[in-house]
Design a protein around this motif. Structure first.
Motif, PDB file in Angstrom:
ATOM      1  N   UNK A 181       0.860  -1.188   0.000  1.00 52.03           N
ATOM      2  CA  UNK A 181       0.000   0.000   0.000  1.00 52.03           C
ATOM      3  C   UNK A 181       0.894   1.235   0.000  1.00 52.03           C
ATOM      4  N   UNK A 182       1.850   1.280   0.911  1.00 59.01           N
ATOM      5  CA  UNK A 182       2.988   2.193   0.858  1.00 59.01           C
ATOM      6  C   UNK A 182       4.230   1.336   1.062  1.00 59.01           C
ATOM      7  N   UNK A 183       5.396   1.950   0.904  1.00 60.99           N
ATOM      8  CA  UNK A 183       6.610   1.153   1.074  1.00 60.99           C
ATOM      9  C   UNK A 183       7.015   1.039   2.543  1.00 60.99           C
ATOM     10  N   UNK A 184       6.237   1.648   3.447  1.00 60.32           N
ATOM     11  CA  UNK A 184       6.556   1.572   4.860  1.00 60.32           C
ATOM     12  C   UNK A 184       5.430   1.002   5.699  1.00 60.32           C
ATOM     13  N   UNK A 185       4.623   0.117   5.138  1.00 63.17           N
ATOM     14  CA  UNK A 185       3.481  -0.447   5.860  1.00 63.17           C
ATOM     15  C   UNK A 185       3.923  -1.573   6.794  1.00 63.17           C
ATOM     16  N   UNK A 186       3.250  -1.625   7.957  1.00 57.84           N
ATOM     17  CA  UNK A 186       3.519  -2.658   8.943  1.00 57.84           C
ATOM     18  C   UNK A 186       2.231  -3.360   9.347  1.00 57.84           C
ATOM     19  N   UNK A 222      -3.443  -2.755   9.242  1.00 52.64           N
ATOM     20  CA  UNK A 222      -3.396  -1.442   8.622  1.00 52.64           C
ATOM     21  C   UNK A 222      -4.145  -1.412   7.314  1.00 52.64           C
ATOM     22  N   UNK A 223      -3.498  -0.885   6.275  1.00 51.14           N
ATOM     23  CA  UNK A 223      -4.121  -0.822   4.956  1.00 51.14           C
ATOM     24  C   UNK A 223      -3.551  -1.854   3.998  1.00 51.14           C
ATOM     25  N   UNK A 246     -10.884  -7.219   1.054  1.00 50.39           N
ATOM     26  CA  UNK A 246     -10.267  -6.216   0.197  1.00 50.39           C
ATOM     27  C   UNK A 246      -8.789  -6.104   0.497  1.00 50.39           C
ATOM     28  N   UNK A 247      -8.163  -5.064  -0.070  1.00 49.42           N
ATOM     29  CA  UNK A 247      -6.753  -4.767   0.175  1.00 49.42           C
ATOM     30  C   UNK A 247      -6.546  -3.292  -0.114  1.00 49.42           C
ATOM     31  N   UNK A 248      -5.573  -2.702   0.550  1.00 49.47           N
ATOM     32  CA  UNK A 248      -5.315  -1.282   0.359  1.00 49.47           C
ATOM     33  C   UNK A 248      -4.834  -0.970  -1.054  1.00 49.47           C
ATOM     34  N   UNK A 281      -8.432  -4.637  10.490  1.00 50.25           N
ATOM     35  CA  UNK A 281      -7.892  -3.737   9.470  1.00 50.25           C
ATOM     36  C   UNK A 281      -7.804  -2.294   9.960  1.00 50.25           C
ATOM     37  N   UNK A 282      -7.097  -1.465   9.191  1.00 54.46           N
ATOM     38  CA  UNK A 282      -7.017  -0.045   9.488  1.00 54.46           C
ATOM     39  C   UNK A 282      -8.275   0.700   9.119  1.00 54.46           C
ATOM     40  N   UNK A 283      -9.035   0.177   8.166  1.00 57.76           N
ATOM     41  CA  UNK A 283     -10.260   0.823   7.690  1.00 57.76           C
ATOM     42  C   UNK A 283     -11.307  -0.228   7.353  1.00 57.76           C
ATOM     43  N   UNK A 284     -12.545   0.212   7.361  1.00 55.49           N
ATOM     44  CA  UNK A 284     -13.607  -0.515   6.682  1.00 55.49           C
ATOM     45  C   UNK A 284     -14.723   0.466   6.372  1.00 55.49           C
ATOM     46  N   UNK A 285     -15.258   0.358   5.176  1.00 54.93           N
ATOM     47  CA  UNK A 285     -16.250   1.324   4.708  1.00 54.93           C
ATOM     48  C   UNK A 285     -17.654   0.737   4.670  1.00 54.93           C
ATOM     49  N   UNK A 286     -17.808  -0.487   5.187  1.00 58.82           N
ATOM     50  CA  UNK A 286     -19.114  -1.146   5.160  1.00 58.82           C
ATOM     51  C   UNK A 286     -19.547  -1.661   6.520  1.00 58.82           C
TER      52      UNK A 286
END
Length: 354
Positions: free
Chosen positions: A113-118, A131-132, A138-140, A171-176
């Motif tokens: 998702x970014x190059x610094x994701x943990x 995280x994302x 799904x996936x970031x 997860x870091x997010x969920x939209x549902x």
């Protein structure tokens, strides 16, 4: 282990609070700047000492609350060394362990998702905070901040899907409105990477999302590269008229002993009945009686040139009174914590002894 999952409706971000039941040391994962008052109130009410404020990555849709947690609660801010964030206290890499009391989380590098994701994994591998990287079904996205769909495929397959099938994924997010999944579920049902999906299937899916950029990306990313530290170093939400603490229910409160020392500077609003006002618990000298049932119709009697402190027997009815005041043009208002019961417990003066 103490565990709470919190939600920010504006960015659909989950914040996680984990604490050791024996020592009450704790960590918070992905705090949100605007939710600091809520989160710090929960930490305070649970009697926790925050050791670390962890971010899973440099967020693009909200500003992290890590700097605020460091400034106000003494936590150390944590993010990936590869994220190149300035002002952070602890930079971690794959395999590092962060302890809090008798509990710990292990760092797994999950870029893509970014190059610094943990991803942070609990000691028993029964919970993972992704995280994302991997979301619920799904996936970031991988189209900015050095994102890479091939890299994310490897991160998920090698770092997350190798966890036990029963491991809970947060997860870091969920939209549902989804809150938690498991490794087994996502292996089977994730429409991007689950089932019999191959790397080319996943990459093709991710490279064709065609999503608009996050609305706050131009604000969030620069701020998060400073660990959420504002340019002016100002702490938000500071209340200047008194030592007001906002509880987890969102009610501003002041301590009885402070009120006793500053009675002359305050408008004391007692919202009990007449019988209670003159009864066994008595009332505070100079307090004005307006029963809660009458408050909305008598708001014009309350001055606006002094902070208003609402009082009742236990602090419950006065909490409602404070909400009414806050929504009716009295921002400098608060609840007397613990009410007249706590007032008497502390031996503070009442009308009969003033």
């Amino acid at each position: 282990m103490i565990f709470r999952q919190l939600f920010d409706i504006e960015s659909s971000t989950y914040t996680y609070l984990l604490g050791c039941e024996n020592t009450h040391e704790a960590i918070v994962i992905d705090p949100v700047f605007e939710q600091h008052a809520r989160d710090s109130a929960l930490i305070r009410e649970l009697g926790l000492k925050l050791r670390y404020a962890l971010d899973t990555h440099v967020h693009a849709d909200h500003v992290t609350g890590a700097w605020l947690m460091s400034q106000t609660l003494g936590a150390q801010s944590v993010i990936a060394e590869h994220a190149r964030v300035t002002g952070t206290d602890v930079n971690v890499s794959d395999g590092d362990v962060l302890g809090f009391g008798n509990c710990s989380v292990t760092v797994r590098a999950t870029p893509g998702h970014t190059d610094g994701c943990l991803t942070y994994v609990t000691r028993d591998q029964d919970m993972a905070f992704t995280g994302d990287c991997l979301l619920i079904r799904g996936a970031g996205r991988t189209d900015f901040q050095a994102g890479n769909a091939h890299q994310m495929w490897q991160s998920i397959q090698e770092q997350i899907f190798t966890l036990p099938d029963t491991c809970l994924l947060y997860p870091g997010h969920d939209y549902s409105g989804r809150t938690v999944s498991t490794v087994k579920e996502e292996k089977a049902f994730n429409p991007r990477i689950g089932g019999e999906a191959l790397e080319e299937d996943f990459v093709g899916y991710m490279n064709n999302l065609a999503l608009p950029h996050p609305r706050l990306i131009d604000i969030a990313v620069p701020a998060n590269l400073r660990s959420g530290r504002p340019k002016d170093d100002r702490l938000p939400g500071t209340i200047e008229w008194g030592p007001v603490m906002v509880n987890f229910a969102g009610i501003p409160e002041v301590a009885p002993d402070w009120v006793a020392r500053h009675r002359g500077d305050l408008y004391l609003l007692d919202v009990r009945s007449r019988g209670e006002f003159e009864g066994q618990l008595e009332h505070i000298e100079s307090a004005v009686l307006i029963p809660l049932d009458e408050l909305r119709e008598r708001l014009e009697e309350i001055p606006t040139d002094k902070p208003v402190v609402a009082v009742c027997q236990s602090g419950k009815r006065s909490a409602m009174a404070t909400q009414i005041l806050q929504s009716s043009g009295y921002p400098e208002s608060a609840n007397l914590a613990g009410g007249m019961i706590q007032w008497h417990r502390l031996g503070l003066p009442c009308n009969a002894h003033s």
